[in-house]
Design an enzyme around this catalytic site. Structure first.
Site, PDB file in Angstrom:
ATOM      1  N   THR A  83       3.456   0.370   3.520  1.00  0.00           N
ATOM      2  CA  THR A  83       4.878   0.185   3.249  1.00  0.00           C
ATOM      3  C   THR A  83       5.579   1.483   3.631  1.00  0.00           C
ATOM      4  O   THR A  83       5.358   2.514   2.987  1.00  0.00           O
ATOM      5  CB  THR A  83       5.120  -0.114   1.754  1.00  0.00           C
ATOM      6  OG1 THR A  83       4.393  -1.290   1.403  1.00  0.00           O
ATOM      7  CG2 THR A  83       6.595  -0.334   1.481  1.00  0.00           C
ATOM      8  N   LYS A 132      10.402  -6.560   3.501  1.00  0.00           N
ATOM      9  CA  LYS A 132       9.719  -6.021   2.307  1.00  0.00           C
ATOM     10  C   LYS A 132      10.700  -5.228   1.434  1.00  0.00           C
ATOM     11  O   LYS A 132      10.757  -5.425   0.224  1.00  0.00           O
ATOM     12  CB  LYS A 132       8.553  -5.143   2.776  1.00  0.00           C
ATOM     13  CG  LYS A 132       7.956  -4.237   1.735  1.00  0.00           C
ATOM     14  CD  LYS A 132       6.723  -4.778   1.093  1.00  0.00           C
ATOM     15  CE  LYS A 132       6.293  -3.870  -0.056  1.00  0.00           C
ATOM     16  NZ  LYS A 132       5.258  -4.407  -0.862  1.00  0.00           N
ATOM     17  N   LYS A 161       9.014   3.826  -5.191  1.00  0.00           N
ATOM     18  CA  LYS A 161       8.759   4.144  -3.773  1.00  0.00           C
ATOM     19  C   LYS A 161       9.510   3.145  -2.884  1.00  0.00           C
ATOM     20  O   LYS A 161      10.196   3.520  -1.942  1.00  0.00           O
ATOM     21  CB  LYS A 161       7.248   4.076  -3.479  1.00  0.00           C
ATOM     22  CG  LYS A 161       6.952   4.298  -1.994  1.00  0.00           C
ATOM     23  CD  LYS A 161       5.553   3.906  -1.543  1.00  0.00           C
ATOM     24  CE  LYS A 161       5.520   3.874  -0.022  1.00  0.00           C
ATOM     25  NZ  LYS A 161       4.243   3.562   0.564  1.00  0.00           N
TER      26      LYS A 161
HETATM   27  P1  NAD Z   1      -3.979   4.554  -2.012  1.00  0.00           P
HETATM   28  O1  NAD Z   1      -3.412   5.903  -2.284  1.00  0.00           O
HETATM   29  O2  NAD Z   1      -4.931   3.952  -2.986  1.00  0.00           O
HETATM   30  O3  NAD Z   1      -4.686   4.541  -0.565  1.00  0.00           O
HETATM   31  C1  NAD Z   1      -4.243   5.279   0.533  1.00  0.00           C
HETATM   32  C2  NAD Z   1      -5.491   5.849   1.212  1.00  0.00           C
HETATM   33  O4  NAD Z   1      -5.076   6.522   2.397  1.00  0.00           O
HETATM   34  C3  NAD Z   1      -6.235   6.870   0.350  1.00  0.00           C
HETATM   35  O5  NAD Z   1      -7.586   6.472   0.212  1.00  0.00           O
HETATM   36  C4  NAD Z   1      -6.111   8.179   1.132  1.00  0.00           C
HETATM   37  O6  NAD Z   1      -7.249   9.021   1.029  1.00  0.00           O
HETATM   38  C5  NAD Z   1      -5.926   7.645   2.546  1.00  0.00           C
HETATM   39  N1  NAD Z   1      -5.290   8.601   3.459  1.00  0.00           N
HETATM   40  C6  NAD Z   1      -4.218   9.390   3.244  1.00  0.00           C
HETATM   41  N2  NAD Z   1      -3.932  10.111   4.357  1.00  0.00           N
HETATM   42  C7  NAD Z   1      -4.848   9.749   5.290  1.00  0.00           C
HETATM   43  C8  NAD Z   1      -5.078  10.128   6.636  1.00  0.00           C
HETATM   44  N3  NAD Z   1      -4.297  11.032   7.250  1.00  0.00           N
HETATM   45  N4  NAD Z   1      -6.112   9.555   7.294  1.00  0.00           N
HETATM   46  C9  NAD Z   1      -6.912   8.642   6.681  1.00  0.00           C
HETATM   47  N5  NAD Z   1      -6.747   8.251   5.398  1.00  0.00           N
HETATM   48  C10 NAD Z   1      -5.720   8.795   4.723  1.00  0.00           C
HETATM   49  O7  NAD Z   1      -2.705   3.599  -1.791  1.00  0.00           O
HETATM   50  P2  NAD Z   1      -2.696   2.000  -1.813  1.00  0.00           P
HETATM   51  O8  NAD Z   1      -2.294   1.522  -3.165  1.00  0.00           O
HETATM   52  O9  NAD Z   1      -3.923   1.479  -1.164  1.00  0.00           O
HETATM   53  O10 NAD Z   1      -1.409   1.734  -0.882  1.00  0.00           O
HETATM   54  C11 NAD Z   1      -1.481   1.803   0.527  1.00  0.00           C
HETATM   55  C12 NAD Z   1      -0.173   1.298   1.110  1.00  0.00           C
HETATM   56  O11 NAD Z   1       0.043  -0.046   0.670  1.00  0.00           O
HETATM   57  C13 NAD Z   1       1.063   2.092   0.646  1.00  0.00           C
HETATM   58  O12 NAD Z   1       1.949   2.221   1.718  1.00  0.00           O
HETATM   59  C14 NAD Z   1       1.625   1.232  -0.461  1.00  0.00           C
HETATM   60  O13 NAD Z   1       3.017   1.417  -0.644  1.00  0.00           O
HETATM   61  C15 NAD Z   1       1.312  -0.154   0.046  1.00  0.00           C
HETATM   62  N6  NAD Z   1       1.227  -1.178  -0.989  1.00  0.00           N
HETATM   63  C16 NAD Z   1       0.542  -0.938  -2.133  1.00  0.00           C
HETATM   64  C17 NAD Z   1       0.478  -1.929  -3.111  1.00  0.00           C
HETATM   65  C18 NAD Z   1      -0.294  -1.711  -4.396  1.00  0.00           C
HETATM   66  O14 NAD Z   1      -0.143  -2.520  -5.307  1.00  0.00           O
HETATM   67  N7  NAD Z   1      -1.120  -0.681  -4.508  1.00  0.00           N
HETATM   68  C19 NAD Z   1       1.113  -3.164  -2.895  1.00  0.00           C
HETATM   69  C20 NAD Z   1       1.774  -3.396  -1.695  1.00  0.00           C
HETATM   70  C21 NAD Z   1       1.835  -2.385  -0.748  1.00  0.00           C
END
Ligand code: NAD
Length: 296
Positions: free
Chosen positions: A96, A171, A246
């Protein structure tokens, strides 16, 4: 067999990659975190220690990363996706992020000869695990047609929202509406209580009247009427206030970029900023009902 590189194996990315593995795709993975890579390997994925290695042999690249700056760096950086992916690979960003960055990275992809879609999701960690996420996809018809069968094992619903960036646009607009409707439902319960109206009675009326909406009938912010809603487990998320904030900040960025008039969305962003600022970012966003009464 189609080979997919999955970058960002966090709360969402790990279960999404598992559903691709279950569907028979070969999945190569990269995350900065050792424990995320280990969990991915444990699920049958093939972990790598750099973006370059993970994408080298992949037909498609999926990213699920925290924000737009990281997405831009992972794709456009010197050791990034564009510099290392094989010719013709399809790029899918499911993070997102802001609409402007999504369009910028897609246009950079096209400049390098790749097709790319933005494909943010709703449905949370539960939807990621169950393979029932709703994907909102922005990109050309041709790119969408290539992305759809790859998204399928992770999806309950896939909607093509139009050109590049329109997935992110859908979104942020949806989540701004959700924030407004949750605050509206909460205000109605709070006023009803102040007037001596029973929560269940008001629910039974509004759920069958013009006040009906998802925030009321699926995610009710008071305990009782909808047993599965977070209100029944002390507002444990669910969808945490910090994550809602966010998305609201991304909406407000889009408002600033476009000049659209969104007085209710702007106020919703202020309210969730205050709730988060009071230290309640980890509380489910429906806990805003308690923030409005000054309880938290
Ligand atoms: P998270 O923090 O659990 O996962 C993100 C991952 O990215 C982490 O494991 C981190 O180590 C990795 N990362 C960061 N920088 C990196 C890089 N340069 N190279 C490789 N890996 C890297 O977050 P999440 O909850 O999985 O969310 C991910 C995305 O999905 C976000 O944009 C969030 O807004 C979106 N989202 C989340 C949810 C939710 O409920 N968690 C729902 C819809 C959308």
């Amino acid at each position: 067999m189609t080979t997919i590189a999955f970058i960002g194996l966090g709360n969402m990315g790990l279960p999404m990659s598992q559903n691709l593995l279950k569907a028979g795709f070969a999945v190569r993975g990269f995350d900065l975190s050792d424990s995320a890579r280990a969990a991915f390997a444990g699920a049958g994925g093939q972990p790598f220690t750099s973006v370059a290695e993970a994408v080298a042999d992949a037909d498609a690249v999926i990213t699920m990363l925290p924000n737009g700056a990281i997405v831009k760096d992972v794709y456009e950086g010197a050791d990034g996706v564009f510099a290392n992916a094989k010719a013709g690979a399809l790029m899918i960003d499911s993070s997102t992020i802001d609409v402007a960055t999504a369009r910028e990275v897609c246009s950079a992809a096209v400049g390098k000869g790749f097709e790319m879609v933005d494909a943010p999701v709703s449905g949370g960690v539960g939807g990621a695990a169950a393979g029932t996420l709703a994907f909102m996809v922005g990109g050309t018809e041709a790119a969408f047609a290539r992305a759809e069968p790859i998204l399928q094992p992770m999806a309950g619903k896939i909607v093509h929202c139009g050109a590049s960036g329109n997935g992110q646009a859908a979104k942020v607009c949806n989540n701004m509406l959700l924030a407004i409707s949750m605050i509206g439902v909460s205000e109605a319960f709070n006023l009803g209580r102040a007037l001596g109206l029973d929560d269940q009675v008001f629910f039974d009326v509004a759920a069958n009247a013009s006040g009906q909406c998802w925030s009321l009938t699926t995610y009710c912010p008071v305990p009782g009427p909808v047993p599965a809603s977070p209100a029944n487990r002390d507002y444990k998320p669910g969808f945490a206030t910090a994550l809602m904030l966010k998305d609201l900040k991304l909406a407000m960025q889009a408002v600033a970029d476009t000049g659209a008039n969104t007085p209710m969305g702007t106020r919703a962003a202020e309210i969730y900023t205050a709730m988060d600022g009071n230290g309640h970012g980890g509380v489910d966003f429906s806990g805003v009902i308690k923030h409005l009464t000054g309880e938290i």
